[in-house]
Design an enzyme around this catalytic site. Structure first.
Site, mmCIF file in Angstrom:
data_model
loop_
_atom_site.group_PDB
_atom_site.id
_atom_site.type_symbol
_atom_site.label_atom_id
_atom_site.label_comp_id
_atom_site.label_asym_id
_atom_site.label_seq_id
_atom_site.Cartn_x
_atom_site.Cartn_y
_atom_site.Cartn_z
ATOM 1 C CB ALA A 52 -0.932 -0.001 1.208
ATOM 2 C CB SER A 112 4.551 -3.188 5.514
ATOM 3 O OG SER A 112 4.964 -3.472 4.197
ATOM 4 C CB SER A 113 9.747 -3.201 4.193
ATOM 5 O OG SER A 113 9.753 -2.029 3.433
ATOM 6 C CE1 TYR A 154 11.888 5.437 -3.868
ATOM 7 C CE2 TYR A 154 14.226 4.933 -4.038
ATOM 8 C CZ TYR A 154 13.187 5.572 -3.405
ATOM 9 O OH TYR A 154 13.442 6.354 -2.309
ATOM 10 C CG LEU A 184 0.002 2.861 3.810
ATOM 11 C CD1 LEU A 184 -1.288 2.360 4.473
ATOM 12 C CD2 LEU A 184 -0.008 4.393 3.735
ATOM 13 C CG ASP A 225 9.543 5.184 3.851
ATOM 14 O OD1 ASP A 225 9.136 6.338 3.637
ATOM 15 O OD2 ASP A 225 9.668 4.320 2.958
#
Ligand code: GLA
Length: 388
Positions: A133, A137-138, A231, A135, A182
């Site tokens: 998503a 998670s990793s 990326y 958001l 992040d």
């Protein structure tokens, strides 16, 4: 798609259960680290620029207990108890059968490379951040691991150092040459605040979220698989333009410098750099608008950010563009919406009056590529990583 994330309590009960089944006995501690939503400032972090994310309530948890045999044994509660074992002092080696374990192996190696005496441990991991998503998670998992290992070993590693190790784990061992946003906001988030991060100095300035302003996250259902190539390519383009301009990073460039160098820079790279330069200015303006609860300005800045990601940085998808346009229309002038995160799928973030959020969520006609109603989260800005 409609599955609402589990609560922290339910996740921790499940995690303890998996830990006990795998290892016998109770964990010595459980650490948690949040996912994040970026309000504005995309692909600026690795250009030494500015970002404005918030840590959110969805998060990763790690249960931990010391071992005496020099091994790390880790089980994944969300993957049916899949397991990976490796010597704590070994150099990084991927586990081909358990690719998820690369984050764990990478994090242990990165902490050791930074000089920390990581203890051998039994670990169980679980998370509530929807995967794919955008958001983080990793990042949440890596920061939760760092926090758990620091606590377990009595290492007192400071949150910024945990974030740096988590970023190194991802960029050196997993594949994306990501920036620090992040991991840093997961480590240093502040409840009820967004965090203005200067990605050069790593200074974090908490910006209070005005009461009555909701953060709404809508998962497009376009999953972010295999985006490393896109990326890393964009990062290379940005670095190439910085070199051509003779500056350390695009943080040091402005629109006039870009214009003056137009003849020397290839058109696509020029567009990428123009996004970054404009986005840095928008982040600073958005931090000010948030401080003043100026929802009209926030909406305009978010719209400009999305258009720039779509037209200059080329990281949105038609589905995401449609979802953003629909949200912008439903929200009107007081608030806004844009894609959040690295791009090519994932979630959209919206800022709007809290009392209007349920109505806007209900009115959404967007359907995911699988034809389902999208997952909608009304999020609180939460504190950074810590012990449960
Ligand atoms: C991903 C990366 C971050 C950042 C964003 C784009 O989330 O992990 O470092 O570059 O993309 O803003």
């Amino acid at each position: 798609m409609n599955d609402t994330p589990a609560t922290a309590e339910a996740t921790s009960a499940r995690l303890r259960g998996v830990f006990t089944t795998a290892f016998g006995g109770e964990p010595a501690l459980v650490a948690r680290a949040p996912g994040r939503v970026n309000l504005i400032g995309e692909h600026t972090d690795y250009n030494d620029g500015f970002v404005l994310p918030a840590a959110i309530s969805v998060h990763a948890q790690v249960a931990a207990r010391r071992r005496e045999d020099g091994q790390i044994r880790v089980v994944a509660a969300d993957l049916g108890g899949a397991e990976s074992t490796f010597p704590v002092e070994a150099p990084f080696a991927a586990d081909a059968a358990q690719p998820w374990a690369d984050y764990v192996r990478g994090m242990v190696v990165a902490l050791r490379a930074a000089g920390h005496a990581v203890p051998a441990a039994d670990l169980a991991i679980a998370g509530t951040v929807p995967r794919g998503a955008g958001l983080s998670s990793s990042a949440a998992l890596a920061v939760a691991l760092g926090t758990a290992l620091s606590e377990l070993g009595g290492l007192a590693i400071d949150p910024t150092a945990i974030a740096r190790a988590a970023q190194a784990a991802e960029s050196d061992h997993v594949g994306t040459r990501c920036g620090i946003m992040d991991q840093l906001v997961s480590a240093r988030g502040v409840a009820d605040h967004a965090v203005l991060i200067d990605c050069r100095s790593l200074d974090c300035t908490p910006i209070p979220l005005p009461p009555g302003l909701a953060i709404m996250i809508v998962h497009s259902g376009v999953s972010r698989g295999l985006v490393e190539g896109h990326y890393n390519r964009r990062r290379e383009q940005c670095e190439a333009v910085a070199r051509a301009l003779g500056v350390a990073a695009l943080r040091d460039a402005d629109a006039a410098m870009l214009e003056a160098a137009r003849a020397r820079i290839e058109t696509e790279a020029m567009a990428r750099a123009a996004h970054v330069v404009g986005e840095n200015d928008r982040v600073l303006a958005a931090a000010e608008a948030l401080r003043n609860d100026d929802r009209i300005a926030l909406g305009q800045l978010m719209a400009a950010s999305h258009a720039s990601m779509r037209d200059l940085f080329a990281i949105t998808t038609p589905e995401i563009d449609a979802l953003v346009a629909e949200l912008q229309q439903l929200i009107g002038r007081e608030g806004g919406a844009r894609m959040t995160g690295g791009g090519f799928g994932g979630a959209v973030v919206a800022l709007l009056a809290a009392e209007r959020a349920p109505q806007v969520a209900r009115a959404l006609r967007y359907r995911t590529p699988a034809g389902e109603a999208p997952l909608v989260l009304i999020e609180q800005a939460s504190a950074g990583a810590g012990r449960l």
